[in-house]
Design a protein around this motif. Structure first.
Motif, short mmCIF file in Angstrom:
data_model
loop_
_atom_site.label_atom_id
_atom_site.label_comp_id
_atom_site.label_asym_id
_atom_site.label_seq_id
_atom_site.Cartn_x
_atom_site.Cartn_y
_atom_site.Cartn_z
N GLY A 211 1.03 3.26 -3.28
CA GLY A 211 0.02 4.28 -3.53
C GLY A 211 0.21 5.52 -2.69
O GLY A 211 0.05 6.65 -3.17
N GLY B 106 0.80 -1.22 0.00
CA GLY B 106 0.00 0.00 0.00
C GLY B 106 0.83 1.26 0.00
O GLY B 106 0.36 2.34 -0.42
N GLY C 55 -2.44 8.76 -10.50
CA GLY C 55 -1.99 8.59 -9.12
C GLY C 55 -3.12 8.23 -8.17
O GLY C 55 -2.95 7.41 -7.27
N PHE D 141 2.80 7.49 -4.33
CA PHE D 141 2.28 8.17 -5.52
C PHE D 141 1.67 9.50 -5.10
O PHE D 141 1.90 10.54 -5.74
N GLY E 43 7.46 4.01 -6.15
CA GLY E 43 6.37 4.97 -6.29
C GLY E 43 6.84 6.37 -6.61
O GLY E 43 6.27 7.06 -7.45
N VAL F 193 -3.93 4.48 -8.65
CA VAL F 193 -2.88 3.62 -8.09
C VAL F 193 -2.93 3.66 -6.56
O VAL F 193 -2.78 2.62 -5.90
N LEU F 194 -3.15 4.84 -5.99
CA LEU F 194 -3.20 4.97 -4.54
C LEU F 194 -4.29 4.07 -3.96
O LEU F 194 -4.03 3.28 -3.04
N PHE F 195 -5.48 4.17 -4.50
CA PHE F 195 -6.59 3.39 -3.94
C PHE F 195 -6.37 1.89 -4.15
O PHE F 195 -6.57 1.09 -3.24
N THR G 123 -7.80 9.53 -2.44
CA THR G 123 -8.11 9.36 -3.86
C THR G 123 -8.94 10.52 -4.39
O THR G 123 -8.66 11.07 -5.46
N ALA H 286 -7.43 5.96 2.30
CA ALA H 286 -7.36 5.71 0.86
C ALA H 286 -8.51 6.38 0.12
O ALA H 286 -8.32 6.99 -0.94
N SER I 5 -3.60 0.10 -4.61
CA SER I 5 -2.50 -0.52 -3.87
C SER I 5 -2.83 -0.66 -2.38
O SER I 5 -2.51 -1.68 -1.75
#
Length: 427
Positions: A7, A4, A174, A10, A138, A177-179, A78, A74, A181
């Motif tokens: 993300g 995680g 980004g 990121f 990241g 990817v954040l959410f 996001t 997350a 991961s």
């Protein structure tokens, strides 16, 4: 369990690499940029200890102790990351940064605590280094996203006061990817329940309540271990340096190396993309340095203090060299040295700290430890950077990088304060 962090980084890399660009595009003066960043560390000062305290006292049969906070952070991160580059005024961009940083903070420190929860002392250097390896990946990818968007034909310029589409697309990627991961870590990682669940619940019941919570947090601050205070000095100078970089790398390099100051011009936006590329270098090198450290710490015991001190010296040298170079490509060398520091900053202090605190209070102490990260950033944002670089070096904005280098060297020397062998050596 550390995936995680891909993300999370990121989010931090896009925030650190491009929010100053967004501020400048919306009309911010260079000297005003640190103040526009102040909401981020102020939020961390409040949010981190509270989230750490709450996560220590959380237990859910399905989601465990730390993972509920991963999920909340997350979702909010996001949303904030997606909408940040659509700001049309400075106050909107500053507000987006505030929400983004607060949301990332909700997820970040529980990730640190999770490693300490699940690993014995002998493996913690290795565990935090693995996190740093993922963070490096990241940082490198996210820092290069606007440049990559430009290469595939997405516009890199826009009308004055409008954020280019290349930046908007980068932030949208980004956000995804954040959410994704963090969700992967939530779905694939188990947590250990408290040893005595009934006793855990009884103590939580006795200490619940708003004022009891703040009372315990302040009691923990007052009784923090000596090692934590000593590390606090190291952290102060380290994070003052990196906040200076995040605030001023774009204006310093675009002006000093490329001679570009018109934020609506192609020259400025191309130079700003290049700055992202150079920042990506420090992420890439931190990844490789973390990989080396991961291999070493999995095989032999290390002196954490010595590794951290030498790493900080390397980064300080890299920042100072930015003033002296003439060719843009040499910035990759400068930021490679910075990357060595970054890898160590994200692993060695946490490994030293986790060996010095009560495991049952790991979350709250990880949150309190964040105070030594955000306080220097608050001081920097309130004028510390502008005052110090002009007082010590001169008016040119590139001297902010010299100030960052000087601060990292002071951070390295501050490691000499740490004498507790249990903290400085792997168990």
């Amino acid at each position: 369990m550390s995936f995680g962090f891909l993300g999370i980084q990121f989010g931090f890399a896009l925030q650190g690499g491009f929010m100053s660009r967004i501020f400048q595009t919306l009309g911010a003066d260079k000297d005003a940029i640190p103040l526009l960043w102040i909401a981020a560390p102020l939020t961390g000062l409040i949010v981190q200890p509270i989230v750490g305290y709450l996560s220590d006292r959380t237990w859910h049969v399905k989601f465990g102790r730390r993972r509920p906070y991963f999920l909340i952070g997350a979702v909010l991160s996001t949303i904030a990351l997606f909408f940040a580059p659509y700001s049309s005024a400075l106050w909107m961009a500053a507000g987006a940064l505030w929400v983004l940083d607060a949301s990332i903070n909700i997820s970040m420190e529980p990730f640190r605590a999770l490693v300490a929860d699940k690993l014995p002392d002998s493996q913690r250097s290795y565990g935090f280094v693995v996190q740093t390896l993922i963070i490096g990946v990241g940082t490198w990818i996210a820092s290069n996203l606007p440049w990559f968007m430009t290469q595939i034909g997405i516009p890199n310029t826009a009308e004055p006061g409008v954020i280019p589409d290349s930046v908007k697309f980068a932030f949208a990627i980004g956000a995804v990817v954040l959410f994704a991961s963090i969700l992967y870590t939530i779905l694939t990682t188990d947590e250990y329940p408290p040893e005595d669940l009934e006793e855990f619940r009884r103590k939580n019941e006795e200490s619940k309540g708003f004022f009891n919570g703040f009372k315990e947090i302040f009691q923990n601050i007052a009784s923090m271990p000596t090692v934590m205070k000593q590390l606090g000095v190291v952290q102060f100078f380290s994070w003052f340096a990196f906040f200076t970089m995040w605030s001023f790398a774009t204006p310093a390099i675009t002006e000093h190396i490329f001679g570009a100051t018109d934020t609506s011009s192609a020259a400025y936006n191309d130079a700003a993309d290049s700055v992202g590329n150079y920042l990506g270098t420090y992420g890439l090198v931190s990844m490789f340095f973390a990989l080396i450290l991961a291999f070493i710490t999995s095989k032999v015991k290390i002196n954490r203090k010595l590794v951290h001190m030498l790493s900080l010296f390397a980064g300080g040298s890299g920042f100072i060299l930015i003033y002296f170079i003439q060719e843009p490509w040499m910035l990759h060398i400068c930021f490679a040295l910075v990357g060595i520091s970054w890898a160590s900053i994200l692993s060695m202090p946490y490994a030293m700290l986790s060996s010095s605190v009560n495991p049952k209070q790991m979350g709250v102490y990880m949150g309190i430890f964040n105070m030594f990260i955000v306080i220097p950033q608050i001081i920097a944002a309130l004028g510390g950077i502008n005052f110090m670089y002009k007082l010590l070096f001169g008016e040119e904005v590139v001297f902010t990088m010299v100030l960052a280098g000087t601060s990292l060297i002071l951070a390295g020397l501050s490691n000499l304060l740490i004498t507790n062998r249990q903290a400085t050596h792997d168990g």
